[in-house]
Write an enzyme that holds these catalytic residues in place. Structure first.
Site, PDB file in Angstrom:
ATOM      1  N   ARG A  67       2.932   4.964   6.364  1.00 20.32           N
ATOM      2  CA  ARG A  67       3.346   4.258   7.579  1.00 20.32           C
ATOM      3  C   ARG A  67       3.849   2.847   7.307  1.00 20.32           C
ATOM      4  NH1 ARG A  67      -2.364   5.130  10.294  1.00 20.32           N
ATOM      5  NH2 ARG A  67      -2.837   4.489   8.151  1.00 20.32           N
ATOM      6  N   CYS A  92      -6.207  -0.076   6.814  1.00 22.08           N
ATOM      7  CA  CYS A  92      -5.948   0.521   5.498  1.00 22.08           C
ATOM      8  C   CYS A  92      -7.076   1.490   5.133  1.00 22.08           C
ATOM      9  CB  CYS A  92      -5.825  -0.570   4.443  1.00 22.08           C
ATOM     10  SG  CYS A  92      -5.444   0.086   2.802  1.00 22.08           S
ATOM     11  N   CYS A 140       0.845  -1.192   0.000  1.00 23.21           N
ATOM     12  CA  CYS A 140       0.000   0.000   0.000  1.00 23.21           C
ATOM     13  C   CYS A 140       0.887   1.251   0.000  1.00 23.21           C
ATOM     14  CB  CYS A 140      -0.908   0.006   1.228  1.00 23.21           C
ATOM     15  SG  CYS A 140      -2.067   1.408   1.252  1.00 23.21           S
ATOM     16  N   ASP A 152       0.439   3.792   1.701  1.00 26.77           N
ATOM     17  CA  ASP A 152       0.397   4.380   3.043  1.00 26.77           C
ATOM     18  C   ASP A 152       1.810   4.690   3.563  1.00 26.77           C
ATOM     19  OD1 ASP A 152       0.211   4.562   6.002  1.00 26.77           O
ATOM     20  OD2 ASP A 152      -1.881   4.021   5.659  1.00 26.77           O
TER      21      ASP A 152
END
Ligand code: CO
Length: 208
Positions: free
Chosen positions: A46, A101, A42, A44
């Site tokens: 993080r 997510c 992903c 993302d």
């Protein structure tokens, strides 16, 4: 501008530190990359791929998009896959999602998020397919976490079904596909038990 200047200054510090530690670090990296792993994860911020599995630059080929989707008409992801498998000859493909997510959450919400809803549509399909299991989970966050897992598994199957991976297996090359999920809470990765290295293994997994 000071925000950008900070990044460039940090880059100079990093390059100096790497060079001091290993004088031929950049000259060696510049002439070859021989990663054994392809990571599909992903976007993302993080979930920084290399960092969470302790790998250095040059060790892992990486593709990231919102909610780690593998869509059969996405030339971006498919091109990464083809290059990784046919040219770099990676031995392992890891699809790694993460709990919490935002893409999976958005896919479950009734409201309109604009363009991205088209991208996230396959996750809704997965939710429909597993509706019975999902509605049996009473609390929202746990239900979303389970959908995060189901999404990773579905995408790992998609990877296995691509012409690129099927052709590698037809040629008898060692290549396995894996489904993992990362927890933002403790930084640990869970193996979802999808470890597939042949078309038969994909079918067996589908039939479970
Ligand atoms: Co995400």
């Amino acid at each position: 501008m000071p925000h950008l200047a900070r990044l460039l200054a940090q880059n100079r510090d990093w390059a100096r530190t790497m060079q001091e530690g290993t004088p031929d670090y950049f000259s060696r990296l510049a002439t070859q990359q021989a990663p054994e792993w392809l990571w599909i994860g992903c976007s993302d911020s993080r979930v920084p791929a290399n960092q969470i599995v302790g790998l250095e630059p040059g060790e892992m080929f990486v593709h990231r998009n919102v909610a780690n989707l593998v869509v059969h008409s996405d030339f971006n992801c498919l091109s990464v896959l083809q290059y990784a498998v046919e040219i770099l000859r990676v031995k392992y493909i890891i699809v790694c999602g993460h709990y919490g997510c935002g893409g999976v959450k958005a896919a479950m919400e009734p409201e309109n998020h604009g363009l991205v809803d088209n991208w996230l549509r396959p996750i809704r399909e997965i939710a429909w397919l597993h509706q019975e299991e999902l509605v049996s989970i009473p609390d929202g966050p746990s239900r979303r976490d389970r959908l995060c897992e189901l999404n990773v598994l579905a995408q790992a199957i998609h990877v296995s079904d691509t012409t690129v991976v099927q052709e590698a297996w037809r040629q008898g090359r060692p290549l396995s596909v894996h489904a993992w999920i990362y927890s933002l809470r403790d930084g640990l990765i869970k193996d979802l038990g999808y470890r597939v290295s042949s078309p038969e293994a994909v079918e067996n997994f589908r039939r479970r």
